[in-house]
Structures are given as structure tokens and as C-alpha cells.
Scaffold this active site. Structure first.
Site, mmCIF file in Angstrom:
data_model
loop_
_atom_site.group_PDB
_atom_site.id
_atom_site.type_symbol
_atom_site.label_atom_id
_atom_site.label_comp_id
_atom_site.label_asym_id
_atom_site.label_seq_id
_atom_site.Cartn_x
_atom_site.Cartn_y
_atom_site.Cartn_z
ATOM 1 N N HIS A 1 0.845 -1.217 0.000
ATOM 2 C CA HIS A 1 0.000 0.000 0.000
ATOM 3 C C HIS A 1 0.873 1.258 0.000
ATOM 4 O O HIS A 1 0.534 2.262 0.611
ATOM 5 C CB HIS A 1 -0.941 0.034 1.210
ATOM 6 C CG HIS A 1 -2.012 -1.020 1.190
ATOM 7 N ND1 HIS A 1 -3.271 -0.799 0.678
ATOM 8 C CD2 HIS A 1 -2.008 -2.303 1.613
ATOM 9 C CE1 HIS A 1 -4.005 -1.898 0.802
ATOM 10 N NE2 HIS A 1 -3.262 -2.831 1.353
ATOM 11 N N ASN B 1 -10.370 -2.436 2.597
ATOM 12 C CA ASN B 1 -10.113 -2.450 1.163
ATOM 13 C C ASN B 1 -11.414 -2.191 0.415
ATOM 14 O O ASN B 1 -12.490 -2.199 1.009
ATOM 15 C CB ASN B 1 -9.573 -3.822 0.731
ATOM 16 C CG ASN B 1 -8.091 -3.994 1.053
ATOM 17 O OD1 ASN B 1 -7.365 -3.021 1.238
ATOM 18 N ND2 ASN B 1 -7.651 -5.239 1.122
#
Ligand code: HDD
Length: 724
Positions: free
Chosen positions: A101, A174
Site C-alpha cells: 500500500h 479495502n
């Protein structure tokens, strides 16, 4: 003494001034912004003076102190502490990027509850509807490095930090409701397999390679998740147009100590929309910052993105009632079985002032919960609770929770005996740094009577210590099939193309052959179609029966916005010399009135003159500079001369053709229709227009007419999902 007092007064009045400071022309009452205010440095108030880090004014920062003679450069001197400080600070600017990420962007906003849930949770933020809780949200891709492109096929992170009156609460989610693995111990493996391969560090930000798919085949539990990453969800149009899911199972704890299991959901007000793959690929090169700019642009234009906040709740008594284990993160909770209750709203309304200090240094931890919210025995969540805290130490140092973006707001001051470490910013007064101690007025950890302190659920635990999962964790395909069955025909075609692209990038036959076999366990025609393209045996029979079930709200086509809007959508208005100014102005006024962002695109970035006038319109971009991929819709302005120019311009023709290929709404009026007709070469579709009528015709997302009218403008509204 009096000088110190005066400085204190000045900083107090600066803080007060901050309270009325306008951000995006909205007076902020956001407690987190106010909390960070004393750390902000307003460069415009520097009095035009530059200083060293020790506050000494600098006279020259452009020349290293050196020995010079009349005409000749001489040696640079190491004694120049100004130059040394500048270079030394530069040398150490980078911190390790997030191990995953790494690529992302963030914004500030607020959370507002509209439906209290006291029967489920004692958390203030889930009960007090008068509160406006500040939040910071960071969106991200998973696999790519910090400098990679935004529009790659990947899962998107959706991490929310609530700065509540009872401390910070993070939902680190997510845009896909399930995960690749069931047990956190597998995390390094799944990430190693997805990241660039170790021998050559290729490919960047892609799952289209041997190692990723090798891992997916060898872990049948990943099947459900890879069906999602091959769907349109993995190429969102915008961060503002995707759902968010906490993925893991958490718990809610009420004031009586009762517990329920919960999953958290964010659903965007704008609906769920995606790019098409060809568009995503091109954007990755043409505008790698597409998503980050989109979010910033929307906030700047006050089209503040909003999400509904939902919970799915399962009582203790019902924990084992489902065919799947509710603690298995590779399974979702179908909404027909466990409905989503929407109880609040998230809104993002302020861009960061400095990317590094806020977006890069923000640190999320799944273990950050507040009273009224707890964990479950979800084995992925348990491992995450260890990992996030740990990774922040290597990224930011042990005192990372003191950083302005990470510390809690003033309503819940930090009080404990944690001390020292690198870059400690807190100065504690007092003679003791341990507990218990002989004083009454130091921080106390009371064990009884506190109703507002964090209390764990008293859980009865029994079992045998083993490296095993509960039995229902062994079933891996039912929900993968449920998801596929629930997609629209267009989404299924997109998924087939996605698999075909990905597996074509795997050059080891064992990898793509096996994955095709795995797909055959989910859907035989899909596996056959993919295998025909990528090579290997074409599966002849279904490895297992399709249960035929579907579930609501898995297809993104079901998330049409309640009120369709073109607000914040980017619309290209193509003009060339000789365009019809009245039509241009009428269309632009109408689009702007509905909140769309219009951009004038012309063969050159200069003044473009309309028919019969010298006073023209300044183009925002030229056709080579900004491509159709960067816009949601295109309007081609009429004009006899401008149409001739556009027809002869290959880039203009390609521009419109590409927009059509990417299923964008295209509008044309008057003689521009002929140009559009030629550009899109739509066989069998007659765009011929009735010059006597002010009606518009619409087919294949192409809207044409002779005159500008309201009907045309309405037709220009973007459909909820691309469906051609
Ligand atoms: Fe994770 C970052 C989401 C499983 C370990 N993860 C990270 C971020 C998001 C997620 C959104 C970026 C946060 C930010 O913007 O700073 N991760 C998830 C979800 C998961 C998940 C939804 C499955 C339910 N993650 C997961 C596991 C582990 C990690 C199983 C380790 C055992 N994740 C991390 C990390 C990261 C991270 C290595 C990298 C940077 C960071 O934490 O702050 O610790």
C-alpha cells in the site's frame, strides 16, 4: 519572563485565529485540523527570511562557501555549516515506503452518525448523533511502489482513522470485501508472490506474472479474492466511486458487556463505477496520478465525496448458523442473509496541506479500537493487530503516535508512563515514571468502576493448541461461484478479458494451465474462453457443479446513485476555429450549472476564434496534451469551419473514436454530427439528424441533435455503469 509571556499569548491568539481560519472557504470546526494547527508553518508569514534549522537567518543559500580568487573557482570549504545542514537534511528526506500500500493519497473529513446503536455498542461515536467526528482517510493500491501508477489492476486500500472523543479508531479496509488468505502467517508469502519477482524486480504494480498466479493456484482459499481482483472492482474510475469494507470480523460490545459480530461497509453516494481496462492501461502512462488528482480536484471544487457507513451484525447465538465461518476473511456475508444497516455518513472535505507530513506519515493499525468495539478470533485480524503496530516502528520510529496526524485530539489527552525513545516530543512534568507510585495525582489505571475505559469482552476460551483452522475454513469455492453468478453479463465479459490479459503475461505453461483448471472449478465456459486465448488444454468438463446461487449487491451495477449526477465529472468540450459560440456557451453554462467540470480542448492551446468574431475562447489543453482517457464525456461543438478542421485532424478523429471505444457519452450538435459519424464509424447506426427538430437522438451513448436543448444536456448524464 515578559517576553516568554508575550510569546505564549501570541501562540494562543494564533490558535484562536486558526479556529476561524477558512479551509476551502468553509470555516473549520474540525477538531483534528485545529489540533494540528500549532504544528503548521505558514511560509507566507516568513517575512521573506530564510533561516537555518536553528533559527539563524541565512544570507546566501545558493553558493557553497569556497575560496575564490579573481577568475578562478577554488575549493569548497567543509566549514560551511549552512551548506552542510542543507545537504544533510536532503540526504535523509526519505523514510521507508510502506511495505505494501505504498502508493496512495489521503484527505480529511468527518463522520456523522444518524442512527445510534446502544443495544449493540457503547462506543460514543456510534451513539451520539450530535457529534461530528473528524476523520482522515487514505486510499491506496497494494502492490506498486510509492511512485507507481494509480490505475493499475489491483485491490484499493480504504483506511479510515476516526479521531473520536474516546481515542483513535482505525478501520483499515479495502474496496473488496474478502481477502486472499485466511491466516496472517501467510501474508509475507502472498505479498512476495504479488510484488515484483526477486530476480529482476519485474513487473511493477502488476499481478500479471508467473509468481502471483502460481501462488493463487497453490492456495485454493485465494480463489474467491482473485475473482474479485479480475472484476471491474479492481480498476475503479475514482476513489470516490468505490465501496470500502473492513473485511475482517470485529465485535461490538454494549454497555452491559454483551457482544455481537460485525463487518463494516462504506458505500459511495456517487455509485460504484469502473474504468474499462484499455482506458486504465492508457491512463497509467498518460496520467499516473489520475486517482489522486481526481480526489483533490473534487474536494477543491467542493464536490465533497460521501459514503454511507453500514454494519452487518451477527449475534453470538448465530455465530455457527451459516455454511461459512463468519471469522474467515475469504468469505463475505451475503446481504440476503445478513443485511447491511446504514447508520452514518463519511464525507471528505479538505485536502492535506503537506503530503509527507499527513498522508505519508499517517499510520493505521487494526488494533486501534475504542471502548465499545473489539476484535474477534478471525485469524487474519489477530495477525494484523501485531503487524501494523510493528511496521510503523520501522517506518516512522517508536514515537510515531506523537506525530501530529497520528495523535488523538485534545478531548482525549494521552496520559501514561511510556517514555523516551527516538524523537520523543512530549515533556512530562513530575518525579515518577512508573505505576503504581506514591502519588495520588499521576495517571491511574483503575481496574473497577470505570465505565468509559476500554474493557475486553470476557470470553470463554477452550481448545487444543494446534496449527489448524476450524472445519468450515476448508471450503473455498462456493462464494467464488456466488460472486461470478451474481455479475452482469458485461461484467462477466470484462472478467474473461482480465484473466486472458493476466495469464497471457505468465510465460510458464504450468502456471496458466493450472489457473485455467482452477477457473473450471468455478465456471466452465469462463475457463474455456480464457484457455482458448491463453493456451494450454481447454477444459472439457466442470470440475464441480455450479450451485447456481446468486446474492444481491455483488454486481457493481446494483450501486446506481440514488440521484444520478454529473457533478465533478470531467467533460471535454472540443472546439476549433469557426465554432459556434452561442451553442458552446449554452452547453457550457448548462453543464457547469449541474456541477460538471468542463475543459476546452482544441487543436492548440491558444485563443480559438468562433465564427464571425475576433473574441474567442482560450483552450485549456490541446488534443495532443490531454487525451480522451482523462475525461468522462465529450461534447463536440458545431461550426462549419471547425468541423472541417476537426475532420482533417487525425488526433481529433482518434480522440473521439477512443472516447467511443471506452464507452463514454459523446454529444454533438449541428454539423459536428457528421464529424462524429465519421470518427466513430458506427455501422448500421444512422446519426442523421432532423434539422427542423430540436429533439436529440441517442444511441450507443452517442447523443446528437441539431440545436442545443435541455434534452441533450440531460442525455449527457453519465450512466451508472458502463455497459456496452
Ligand atoms: Fe494490511 C497496510 C488493508 C491484511 C499488514 N493494509 C495496509 C493498508 C491497508 C490494508 C488499506 C494501508 C494503510 C495506509 O493507508 O497506511 N490489509 C488490509 C486488509 C487486509 C490486510 C483489508 C485483509 C483483511 N495486512 C494484512 C495482513 C497483514 C497486513 C494479514 C500482516 C499480517 N498492511 C500490513 C502492513 C501495512 C499494511 C505491512 C503496510 C503499511 C502499513 O501496514 O502501515 O503492516
Amino acid at each position: 519572563m515578559s517576553g516568554t509571556f508575550q510569546r505564549l499569548q501570541e501562540s494562543l491568539s494564533a490558535a484562536k485565529e486558526a479556529a476561524s481560519e477558512t479551509f476551502n472557504d468553509v470555516t473549520t470546526t474540525n477538531e483534528k485540523i485545529l489540533d494540528m494547527w500549532p504544528n503548521k508553518v505558514d511560509q507566507t508569514k516568513s517575512g521573506n527570511r530564510m533561516t537555518t534549522d536553528t533559527g539563524v537567518k541565512i544570507q546566501d543559500t545558493d553558493h557553497w562557501l569556497r575560496v575564490v580568487s579573481d577568475k578562478q573557482e577554488g575549493p569548497a570549504l567543509l566549514e560551511d555549516q549552512i551548506a552542510r545542514e542543507k545537504i544533510m537534511r536532503f540526504d535523509h528526506e526519505r523514510i521507508p515506503e510502506r511495505v505494501i500500500h505504498a502508493r496512495g493519497t489521503g484527505a480529511h473529513g468527518y463522520f456523522k452518525l444518524h442512527t445510534p446503536i446502544p443495544e449493540l455498542s457503547s462506543a460514543g461515536v456510534l451513539n451520539d448523533i450530535s457529534r461530528t467526528t473528524p476523520v482522515f482517510v487514505r486510499f491506496s493500491t497494494v502492490l506498486g511502489s510509492r511512485g507507481s501508477a494509480d490505475t493499475v489492476r489491483d485491490v484499493r486500500g480504504f483506511a479510515v482513522k476516526f479521531y473520536t472523543d474516546e481515542g483513535n479508531w482505525d478501520i483499515v479496509g479495502n474496496n473488496i470485501p474478502v481477502f486472499f488468505i485466511q491466516d496472517a502467517i501467510k501474508f509475507p508469502d502472498v505479498i512476495h508472490a504479488g510484488k515484483p519477482e526477486p530476480h529482476n524486480e519485474v513487473p511493477q504494480a502488476q499481478s500479471a506474472h508467473n509468481n502471483f498466479w502460481d501462488f493463487q493456484y497453490l492456495h485454493s482459499e485465494a480463489t474467491h479474492m482473485f475473482m474479485w481482483t479480475m472484476s471491474d472492482r479492481a480498476i475503479p474510475r475514482s476513489y470516490r466511486m468505490m465501496q470500502g469494507f473492513g473485511v475482517n470480523t470485529y465485535t461490538l460490545i454494549n454497555a452491559k458487556g454483551g457482544r455481537s459480530f460485525v463487518k463494516f461497509v462504506w458505500t459511495p453516494e456517487l455509485g460504484v463505477h469502473s474504468l474499462v481496462w484499455d482506458e486504465a492501461l492508457k491512463l497509467a502512462g498518460q496520467d499516473p496520478d489520475f486517482h489522486r488528482k481526481d480526489l483533490q480536484e473534487a474536494i477543491e471544487n467542493r464536490a465533497y465525496p460521501k459514503w454511507k457507513f453500514g454494519i452487518q451484525v451477527v449475534s453470538e447465538a448465530d455465530q455457527h448458523k451459516f455454511e461459512f465461518d463468519i471469522l474467515d476473511a475469504t468469505k463475505l456475508w451475503p446481504e440476503d442473509l445478513i443485511p447491511v444497516q446504514y447508520i452514518g455518513e463519511l464525507c471528505l472535505n479538505r485536502n492535506v496541506d503537506e503530503f509527507f507530513a499527513e498522508t505519508e506519515q499517517v499510520a493505521f493499525c487494526t488494533s486501534h479500537v475504542i471502548p465499545g468495539i473489539g476484535f474477534s478470533d478471525d485469524p487474519l485480524l489477530q495477525g494484523r493487530n501485531f503487524s501494523y503496530f510493528d511496521t510503523q516502528i520501522s517506518r516512522l520510529g517508536v514515537n510515531w503516535q506523537q506525530l501530529p496526524i497520528n495523535r488523538p485530539i485534545a478531548a482525549c489527552p494521552v496520559m501514561n508512563f511510556h517514555r523516551d525513545g527516538q524523537l520523543n516530543h512530549r515533556i512530562h512534568k513530575g518525579t515518577v515514571n512508573y505505576w503504581p507510585n506514591r502519588f495520588e495525582n499521576t495517571p491511574h489505571a483503575r481496574h473497577t468502576g470505570d465505565t468509559d475505559a476500554y474493557r475486553e469482552f470476557s470470553q470463554n476460551v477452550a481448545g487444543i493448541k494446534e496449527r489448524l483452522n476450524a472445519p468450515k475454513f476448508k471450503e473455498h469455492f462456493n462464494q467464488a461461484q456466488l460472486f461470478y453468478n451474481s455479475l452482469s453479463p458485461v461484467e462477466k465479459i470484462h472478467m474473461q478479458a482480465a484473466f486472458a490479459f493476466e495469464l497471457d503475461h505468465c510465460d510458464d505453461p504450468i502456471v496458466y494451465k493450472r489457473v485455467c483448471e482452477r477457473i473450471a472449478e468455478i465456471d466452465l465456459p469462463l475457463a474455456q474462453a480464457v484457455a482458448k486465448l491463453v493456451g494450454g488444454e481447454i477444459p472439457q468438463k466442470a470440475a464441480r457443479q455450479n450451485h447456481g446461487r446468486k446474492a444481491p449487491k455483488l454486481s457493481q451495477t446494483e450501486f446506481a446513485p440514488a440521484a444520478p449526477t454529473i457533478a465533478s465529472r470531467r467533460i471535454a468540450m472540443i472546439i476549433a476555429d469557426g465554432f459556434e459560440m452561442p451553442t458552446f456557451l449554452a452547453v457550457r453554462t448548462a453543464l457547469t450549472a449541474e456541477g460538471a467540470l468542463t475543459f476546452v480542448i482544441a487543436p492548440r492551446r491558444h485563443m480559438i476564434k468562433p465564427a464571425g468574431s475576433e473574441a474567442g475562447i482560450m483552450a485549456d489543453h490541446h488534443l495532443e496534451g490531454m487525451r480522451s482517457t482523462m475525461f468522462d464525456a465529450v461534447f463536440i461543438c458545431p461550426g462549419a469551419q471547425s468541423t472541417i478542421t476537426l475532420r482533417e485532424n487525425g488526433r481529433a478523429v482518434q480522440w473521439v473514436r477512443e472516447a467511443f471505444g471506452h464507452l463514454k457519452t459523446i454529444g454533438a450538435l449541428g454539423d459536428a454530427v457528421a464529424f462524429l459519424q465519421e470518427a466513430v464509424m458506427l455501422p448500421g447506426v444512422d446519426l442523421a439528424i432532423d434539422r427542423s427538430s430540436s429533439e436529440v437522438v441517442s444511441s450507443y451513448g452517442v447523443v446528437t441533435g441539431w440545436k442545443a436543448n435541455v434534452g441533450l444536456l440531460r442525455s449527457l448524464k453519465i450512466e451508472p455503469s458502463k455497459t456496452a
